[in-house]
Each structure stands twice: as structure tokens, then as C-alpha cells.
Enzyme design. Structure first.
Site, PDB file in Angstrom:
ATOM      1  N   ASP A   1       0.867  -1.189   0.000  1.00 55.28           N
ATOM      2  CA  ASP A   1       0.000   0.000   0.000  1.00 55.28           C
ATOM      3  C   ASP A   1       0.899   1.232   0.000  1.00 55.28           C
ATOM      4  OD1 ASP A   1       0.529   0.944   2.982  1.00 55.28           O
ATOM      5  OD2 ASP A   1       0.268  -1.237   3.012  1.00 55.28           O
TER       6      ASP A   1
ATOM      7  N   ASP B   1       0.798   3.543   2.449  1.00 56.97           N
ATOM      8  CA  ASP B   1       0.641   4.110   3.785  1.00 56.97           C
ATOM      9  C   ASP B   1      -0.524   5.115   3.716  1.00 56.97           C
ATOM     10  OD1 ASP B   1       1.495   3.918   6.456  1.00 56.97           O
ATOM     11  OD2 ASP B   1       2.704   5.730   6.298  1.00 56.97           O
TER      12      ASP B   1
END
Length: 283
Positions: free
Chosen positions: A220, A222
Site C-alpha cells: 500500500d 501508507d
């Protein structure tokens, strides 16, 4: 001139992170529950082979993922793997990307860390264990084993896996994810990826004289990236599920190669470095 010390047989410890701890990669598996001077490891050691190389697999969070990052007994894990004769540690870790070019699903062979943990035991040499007297000021200039990282990068290239050849990981305490302000700050510090487990694992591996390398899987962005969904557990698990095969094939191909190489000098240098880092008590 004295003959060079015989190289110890290569035995590879594999510490599996979230969604990356499948024991099926080992042939001829047996389980072994152990205890250490530092308590019990996260789970049983699973012993087996990968293409004739002896391996020991340990699920970092326990095989049912019940241990939060703060409560992992990193010292017991490392001690157990060292006692089992591991010369190398190849670990997997899920992480958030702090860089546009490190996309979810990419692998990063990290080479540096920044420690943002606050509640962890960072050394074996804490004055409470007579098996290791003294104080250890171990060098962390090069935390990861360059020779092992080189193998992982070469293999990734051959397998056509998108792989970043270096990166700085920020290890936070967790179990919460970062605030956006923290995420932006970590980017400004030069962090490339963020996770919750590299520290103190990499430090303890160095104290134990084990060649340590980490396969970090970006899951991802973050929460720093505008117009991008912030990190969430289901997003992490979904990306891991879609990409875990990359980490697996990297391990399955790298391990026989590491097993066929000469490691005597590397391991001896590690051992000497640790010995020179320890200040023994004066009597």
C-alpha cells in the site's frame, strides 16, 4: 600458515511475516518446540529442506497471527534459530511504500533502517543473562548482509520480479498505522518503506552473527499519497494474497544458490565483529 577454518554447513532460517509464512515450501517437514534463555519463540520451528538445503521456518506472529509486533519475542526467535544452526536468515515482511515508484506488489531488498520503536528489547546483552556477559555496542553501518542481498537481487532479475535493489525501512512500534503527518515526515527523512518488525530483528541477527536479508513486499502507500486509499488491513491482505507467490519463488530459487556458495569468510568476519563489539565486565 594456518589453514582457513572450514565453512560451517549452510542452514537457512526463514522468518515469515504476515501472509508470507507458508510452511508448504519445505519438503520433509518436522516440527520442534523449543525454549530459550529469553523465553519461548513465536511458534514451533518447522524443519525441512528446500532443494537439499536445510531450512528452518518460523512464523513471526505465530502461525495463527496472534502476536502483535510489540509482543513478538524477537530475542527468543533469534536465539532459537541460532541454536538450530542457522547461518543465514531470509525474512519476509509486509510494508507500506513511502515512494511513488515503489508500487504495491513490488519487492524491496532493504539495506538500511530507521528505528522508531519504543518498547522493544534491542540486545541479547542486557546484563540479565549469564550466557552473554558484557555490553554489546554492535555496528549498524551495514545492517543487512550485502552478499545475501546480492543473491536475492540477481534471482529477482532472472525471475522477472519487479524488485528495488535497496531501500530504507522505517520500523514503527505499531500496531496502529501512521498518521498522515508521520507518513509525510518519514518521507522527508528519506524513508522508502515502513513496517513494524525489522527492528530489532536485524540488530539481534547481527549480534548472533547470522547473515540477515529481508524481502520487503510493498502492499500500500501508507497514508501520504493524495487520491489514494489509505492503508487498511483488508487492502494489505489482498495485495499480499495476490503477490505472495513472488516472495515464495524468490526464496525457492535463492536458497539453493546460497547453499552452493562459500560463506566461511563472511561468517568469520561477522563473528569477529561481534566479539570486538562486546565490552566484558571488569573483575
Amino acid at each position: 600458515m594456518a589453514a582457513a577454518a572450514a565453512s560451517p554447513p549452510v542452514k537457512i532460517g526463514i522468518i515469515g511475516g504476515t501472509g508470507l509464512d507458508d510452511p508448504d515450501i519445505l519438503e520433509g517437514r518436522t516440527e520442534k518446540y523449543v525454549d530459550t534463555p529469553y523465553g519461548k519463540p513465536s511458534d514451533a520451528l518447522i524443519l525441512g529442506k528446500i532443494k537439499n538445503v536445510d531450512c528452518v521456518l518460523l512464523a513471526r506472529h505465530g502461525r495463527h497471527h496472534t502476536i502483535i509486533p510489540t509482543n513478538i519475542n524477537y530475542r527468543a526467535n533469534m536465539w532459537a534459530l541460532k541454536e538450530e544452526g542457522c547461518t543465514h536468515l531470509l525474512v519476509t515482511t509486509a510494508c507500506g511504500s513511502l515512494r511513488e515508484e515503489i508500487q504495491p506488489g513490488d519487492i524491496v531488498i532493504i539495506d538500511q533502517f530507521i528505528d522508531r520503536t519504543t518498547q522493544r528489547r534491542l540486545t541479547f546483552y542486557d546484563g540479565n543473562h549469564s550466557c552473554l556477559p558484557g555490553v554489546c555496542h554492535v555496528s549498524m553501518a551495514e545492517p543487512f548482509c550485502a552478499k545475501t542481498r546480492e543473491v536475492l537481487m540477481d534471482v529477482a532479475k532472472k525471475l522477472g520480479i519487479k524488485c528495488h535493489s535497496k531501500g530504507t525501512v522505517i520500523t514503527i512500534e505499531g500496531p496502529r498505522f501512521s498518521s498522515r503527518a508521520e507518513s509525510l515526515m518519514f518521507r522527508s527523512w528519506g524513508g522508502d518503506v515502513i513496517n513494524m518488525t525489522t527492528v530489532p530483528e536485524v540488530i539481534l541477527a547481527k549480534e548472533a552473527g547470522i547473515c540477515y536479508a529481508s524481502i520487503a513486499m510493498a502492499t500500500d502507500y501508507d497514508c501520504w499519497k493524495e487520491h489514494e486509499e489509505s492503508v487498511s488491513v483488508d487492502k494489505v491482505l489482498k495485495t499480499l494474497k495476490e503477490n505472495a507467490n513472488k516472495a515464495t519463488s524468490l526464496l525457492l530459487t535463492s536458497i539453493p544458490q546460497i547453499g552452493s556458495m562459500e560463506w566461511g569468510e563472511t561468517l568469520q568476519n561477522l563473528k569477529s565483529m561481534v566479539q570486538l563489539s562486546v565490552i566484558l565486565p571488569k573483575h
